[in-house]
Write a protein that holds these residues in place. Structure first.
Motif, PDB file in Angstrom:
ATOM      1  N   LYS A   1       0.828  -1.208   0.000  1.00  0.00           N
ATOM      2  CA  LYS A   1       0.000   0.000   0.000  1.00  0.00           C
ATOM      3  C   LYS A   1       0.861   1.257   0.000  1.00  0.00           C
ATOM      4  O   LYS A   1       0.515   2.263  -0.625  1.00  0.00           O
ATOM      5  N   PHE A   2       2.000   1.198   0.696  1.00  0.00           N
ATOM      6  CA  PHE A   2       2.874   2.374   0.691  1.00  0.00           C
ATOM      7  C   PHE A   2       3.475   2.601  -0.696  1.00  0.00           C
ATOM      8  O   PHE A   2       3.651   3.746  -1.122  1.00  0.00           O
ATOM      9  N   ILE A   3       3.779   1.520  -1.393  1.00  0.00           N
ATOM     10  CA  ILE A   3       4.299   1.653  -2.758  1.00  0.00           C
ATOM     11  C   ILE A   3       3.275   2.376  -3.633  1.00  0.00           C
ATOM     12  O   ILE A   3       3.604   3.298  -4.390  1.00  0.00           O
ATOM     13  N   ASP A   4       2.012   1.969  -3.525  1.00  0.00           N
ATOM     14  CA  ASP A   4       0.957   2.612  -4.305  1.00  0.00           C
ATOM     15  C   ASP A   4       0.801   4.083  -3.907  1.00  0.00           C
ATOM     16  O   ASP A   4       0.608   4.953  -4.756  1.00  0.00           O
ATOM     17  N   HIS A   5       0.894   4.345  -2.613  1.00  0.00           N
ATOM     18  CA  HIS A   5       0.801   5.728  -2.131  1.00  0.00           C
ATOM     19  C   HIS A   5       1.951   6.568  -2.694  1.00  0.00           C
ATOM     20  O   HIS A   5       1.742   7.695  -3.161  1.00  0.00           O
ATOM     21  N   ALA A   6       3.159   6.009  -2.658  1.00  0.00           N
ATOM     22  CA  ALA A   6       4.325   6.738  -3.171  1.00  0.00           C
ATOM     23  C   ALA A   6       4.181   7.014  -4.656  1.00  0.00           C
ATOM     24  O   ALA A   6       4.535   8.095  -5.143  1.00  0.00           O
ATOM     25  N   LYS A   7       3.636   6.050  -5.389  1.00  0.00           N
ATOM     26  CA  LYS A   7       3.464   6.236  -6.832  1.00  0.00           C
ATOM     27  C   LYS A   7       2.497   7.384  -7.125  1.00  0.00           C
ATOM     28  O   LYS A   7       2.708   8.176  -8.039  1.00  0.00           O
ATOM     29  N   LEU A   8       1.450   7.483  -6.316  1.00  0.00           N
ATOM     30  CA  LEU A   8       0.497   8.580  -6.489  1.00  0.00           C
ATOM     31  C   LEU A   8       1.138   9.929  -6.153  1.00  0.00           C
ATOM     32  O   LEU A   8       0.961  10.916  -6.863  1.00  0.00           O
ATOM     33  N   VAL A   9       1.899   9.962  -5.052  1.00  0.00           N
ATOM     34  CA  VAL A   9       2.521  11.212  -4.621  1.00  0.00           C
ATOM     35  C   VAL A   9       3.547  11.699  -5.641  1.00  0.00           C
ATOM     36  O   VAL A   9       3.668  12.896  -5.902  1.00  0.00           O
ATOM     37  N   LEU A  10       4.286  10.750  -6.231  1.00  0.00           N
ATOM     38  CA  LEU A  10       5.371  11.122  -7.142  1.00  0.00           C
ATOM     39  C   LEU A  10       4.905  11.373  -8.563  1.00  0.00           C
ATOM     40  O   LEU A  10       5.699  11.798  -9.399  1.00  0.00           O
ATOM     41  N   SER A  11       3.637  11.103  -8.866  1.00  0.00           N
ATOM     42  CA  SER A  11       3.144  11.261 -10.230  1.00  0.00           C
ATOM     43  C   SER A  11       2.797  12.720 -10.476  1.00  0.00           C
ATOM     44  O   SER A  11       1.853  13.249  -9.886  1.00  0.00           O
ATOM     45  N   PRO A  12       3.542  13.394 -11.355  1.00  0.00           N
ATOM     46  CA  PRO A  12       3.272  14.809 -11.621  1.00  0.00           C
ATOM     47  C   PRO A  12       2.253  14.965 -12.733  1.00  0.00           C
ATOM     48  O   PRO A  12       1.902  14.021 -13.429  1.00  0.00           O
ATOM     49  N   ASP A  13       1.787  16.187 -12.899  1.00  0.00           N
ATOM     50  CA  ASP A  13       1.000  16.515 -14.083  1.00  0.00           C
ATOM     51  C   ASP A  13       1.962  16.703 -15.234  1.00  0.00           C
ATOM     52  O   ASP A  13       2.877  17.522 -15.170  1.00  0.00           O
ATOM     53  N   ASP A  14       1.797  15.948 -16.292  1.00  0.00           N
ATOM     54  CA  ASP A  14       2.724  16.006 -17.419  1.00  0.00           C
ATOM     55  C   ASP A  14       2.534  17.294 -18.202  1.00  0.00           C
ATOM     56  O   ASP A  14       1.428  17.708 -18.485  1.00  0.00           O
ATOM     57  N   ASP A  15       3.646  17.919 -18.563  1.00  0.00           N
ATOM     58  CA  ASP A  15       3.560  19.019 -19.511  1.00  0.00           C
ATOM     59  C   ASP A  15       4.025  18.506 -20.865  1.00  0.00           C
ATOM     60  O   ASP A  15       4.426  17.363 -21.023  1.00  0.00           O
ATOM     61  N   GLU A  16       3.984  19.351 -21.840  1.00  0.00           N
ATOM     62  CA  GLU A  16       4.240  18.911 -23.217  1.00  0.00           C
ATOM     63  C   GLU A  16       5.646  18.366 -23.398  1.00  0.00           C
ATOM     64  O   GLU A  16       5.850  17.359 -24.063  1.00  0.00           O
ATOM     65  N   GLU A  17       6.624  19.018 -22.771  1.00  0.00           N
ATOM     66  CA  GLU A  17       7.997  18.587 -22.967  1.00  0.00           C
ATOM     67  C   GLU A  17       8.292  17.312 -22.204  1.00  0.00           C
ATOM     68  O   GLU A  17       9.011  16.438 -22.686  1.00  0.00           O
ATOM     69  N   GLU A  18       7.720  17.158 -20.986  1.00  0.00           N
ATOM     70  CA  GLU A  18       7.928  15.936 -20.234  1.00  0.00           C
ATOM     71  C   GLU A  18       7.341  14.746 -20.955  1.00  0.00           C
ATOM     72  O   GLU A  18       7.854  13.637 -20.900  1.00  0.00           O
TER      73      GLU A  18
END
Length: 684
Positions: free
Chosen positions: A40-57
């Motif tokens: 569950k912590f892995i899933d939580h970390a994945k959500l926290v680290l997921s940014p909003d993508d911009d065009e260049e990313e």
């Protein structure tokens, strides 16, 4: 010895006579894993680290497509394996405990560093265009330009994979410079061009021009503090020019000029009379570094080339030249212009009558790199079925998964590399031609191959979808520490392929890049980190016979206690037996270990909490933590003191990790009548 091994029949949809029992066990495993706080912590970390993508990313994201075939970009969030590996690395470094903030901070910093290396901002336009079709992995020892500036240092063995941004002569001189960039840096750096390449610069219509890729090594770094206005690279003769067969100019150059001389046309006499050769061949093998003591400890590396006619020839590098091998890769095509032709005697090789190629004073090298292929891989529906998997966050139950495919690299044999697969891989997902696979599961069987020439073990891993037996190849001896039935493990670097008997085989090689096995049940950080565990009552253990359970307990003096010392094998922690020949043999490794033994505890103990009592066993550091005395110190106590010693621990409270070890595996259990093992303990 097992000749092959299978995924459990239920994975392939077959039903055996014990299927109903197995279905119940599988359902129980799913309930336990659903509650696994580590996952569950892995899933939580994945959500926290997921940014909003911009065009260049988005340009660097994993490509995916939805079910109607329309391509789209997947979130630029880190993959499941990437997160787990770094969490465990941090746990090993912080054995006294971590917090959610510490873990997320470490993950965020690592991710920021990785993204800085992939940043596209401020890159020259010619590099941005090349980046879109840049598919090959980095060479070993590759150093980015940004990192050179950061460290203010460059070793002679470091490799630069650069793109020429500009080529020019210093005003008022005939000294030529190249301005270099790379695919991972926002900075550029200037290089003094070695004079052997002056006839190739674009000023004379040569090939070294803006947008040309080159590899170079053997560079000295002149910093700005040494009298120059800014940092520069000093000349190096160890430079390889890259060619692109998809570019018309390069394709014409390869076809018209570089394919003219087959190996069979080479003559030592003609070379001695001034004839030069231009050769085009595939790199078949790059040999290791050799030290030739017979000729004064000279360094040598041999590279095997094969031409279009299938003829083999050696390309020899001597002394400082050996760093050139760092720029080459197997299966790439190499152009050797004006090589020095040497006899087998001059090159000290063992094949009489065969000439060799050497890197001479006029030699120039061109390379057509081997491009790693990619393959579209479907995201398994098992991702949707497993509650808590991160894929669940991207699923719409009415429309199916938004991300149904990802693009992964594959090698020349057609095996797909799952080391950067963005989701967790389950055992049900395993199939032929997979490499770099990571699994999280429980050990249900483990044993070694007796009397084998190599160090090979067989380990059966089980998750919520099934089980598979993996063949573990160690370079010398077992090196994972103590591992037993019921322990939760995370294994990276598995390879899967189908045998001739149509059985799926899983293998693991210790020396493979990224290969590791971590015993999560024995990690001290799990107990000392509240973000990675959830407390259970002992009464709940009856329904939690899979995975690692953490409980707060005390030692019950009124129930069974058996405190013994015995002898264990240092490398694996398992107990040893004395044989008829008076030698000492490890029951786990099946080998003589007379010189690698230690005194250890074999402790059977009753632990209790407010809900129940459980009779369990333990050994190693766990037993030392519970008894608060070392095996050697306990062994030295008088017998009467050993008997009464447990009473001194009355009312002591502990946090413990408990696993179910009652599986019927081949491993001889240290306490067959005891179904629970305490794998970790922390005194409160």
């Amino acid at each position: 010895m097992m000749s092959h091994f299978k995924i459990h029949p239920l994975i392939n949809g077959e039903i055996d006579e014990d299927s109903s029992v197995e279905v119940m066990r599988q359902h129980q495993r799913q309930l336990v894993e659903k509650e696994d706080p580590f996952l569950k912590f892995i899933d939580h970390a994945k959500l926290v680290l997921s940014p909003d993508d911009d065009e260049e990313e988005a340009e660097d994201n994993v490509r995916s497509s939805n079910r109607d075939g329309a391509e789209q970009k997947e979130s630029n969030s880190p993959g499941w394996t990437w997160i787990v590996s770094r969490i465990l690395k941090t746990c090993i470094s912080y054995s006294s405990g971590v917090t959610s903030a510490i873990l997320l901070s470490e993950l965020s910093q690592a991710l920021s560093k990785q993204r800085r290396c992939c940043a596209s901002r401020n890159r020259p336009e010619c590099i941005k265009r090349l980046k879109k079709k840049h598919l090959r992995p980095k060479l070993s020892n590759t150093l980015t330009i940004d990192l050179i500036y950061e460290k203010n240092f460059l070793s002679l063995n470091s490799v630069l994979e650069a793109v020429i941004v500009d080529a020019f002569a210093l005003p008022g001189t005939n000294i030529y410079m190249l301005t270099l960039g790379d695919f991972w840096s926002s900075n550029t750096i200037d290089l003094y061009l070695h004079r052997r390449y002056y006839d190739l610069v674009s000023i004379y219509g040569g090939i070294l021009k803006k947008g040309r890729e080159i590899f170079l090594t053997g560079c000295y770094f002149r910093t700005a503090s040494e009298g120059f206005g800014y940092a520069r690279l000093l000349p190096t003769e160890y430079l390889v020019i890259l060619l692109d067969e998809d570019q018309d100019d390069d394709a014409m150059l390869i076809g018209a000029q570089f394919c003219s001389d087959p190996f069979s046309s080479i003559s030592l006499d003609a070379a001695n009379n001034g004839v030069t050769y231009l050769l085009y061949a595939r790199i078949e093998y790059i040999g290791p570094l050799e030290i030739l003591e017979k000729i004064g400890g000279t360094q040598r590396r041999q590279i095997t080339l094969v031409d279009n006619d299938g003829m083999l020839l050696k390309f020899i590098l001597w002394g400082e030249q050996v760093v050139l091998a760092n720029l080459l890769s197997v299966r790439s095509m190499l152009v050797v212009d004006k090589p020095f032709i040497a006899s087998f005697i001059e090159s000290a090789i063992e094949t009489p009558g065969i000439v060799c190629l050497e890197y001479g004073s006029a030699t120039q090298l061109y390379l057509v790199p081997f491009i790693q292929q990619e393959e579209q891989v479907y995201v398994s529906l098992s991702q949707k079925q497993i509650q808590g998997s991160m894929i669940a966050t991207t699923l719409d139950p009415s429309q199916g998964p938004k991300v149904s495919q990802v693009t992964l690299p594959c090698n020349s044999q057609g095996s797909v590399d799952f080391s950067n697969y963005p989701f967790r891989t389950f055992i049900v997902d395993l199939h032929d031609k997979m490499i770099g696979v990571s699994l999280y599961g429980v050990v249900t069987d483990i044993f070694s191959e007796a009397n084998a020439e190599k160090t090979i073990y067989y380990m059966t891993i089980e998750d919520t979808t099934g089980r598979i037996c993996a063949k573990l190849h160690f370079s010398e001896s077992w090196s994972v520490g103590r591992l037993s039935l019921g322990h939760t493990v995370y294994i990276c670097g598995l390879t899967c392929h189908m045998t001739k008997q149509k059985c799926l085989e899983a293998s693991w090689f210790q020396n493979d890049v990224g290969a590791s096995i971590i015993n999560i049940s024995c990690l001290p950080t799990i107990l000392s980190s509240s973000c990675l565990h959830r407390l259970s009552y002992l009464a709940d253990l009856s329904r939690k016979t899979s995975g690692t359970n953490v409980c707060r307990v005390w030692l019950d003096q009124s129930e069974q206690w058996h405190v013994n010392t015995t002898i264990a094998h240092v490398s694996c922690g398992h107990f040893v037996n004395a044989t008829a020949s008076a030698s000492v043999e490890c029951e786990f490794c099946c080998c003589n270990c007379e010189n690698e033994i230690m005194r250890d505890f074999h402790l059977k103990i009753t632990v209790a909490d407010e809900s129940a009592k459980v009779f369990a066993w333990c050994t190693g550091q766990t037993a030392i933590e519970l008894l608060q005395i070392s095996p050697d110190e306990f062994h030295e106590l008088p017998e009467e003191e050993q008997v009464i010693y447990p009473s001194s621990l009355e009312n002591e409270r502990y946090m413990i990790a408990v696993v179910y070890c009652g599986q019927q595996g081949r491993l001889k259990q240290a306490a067959k009548e005891v179904s629970w093992e305490i794998t970790g303990a922390l005194k409160l």
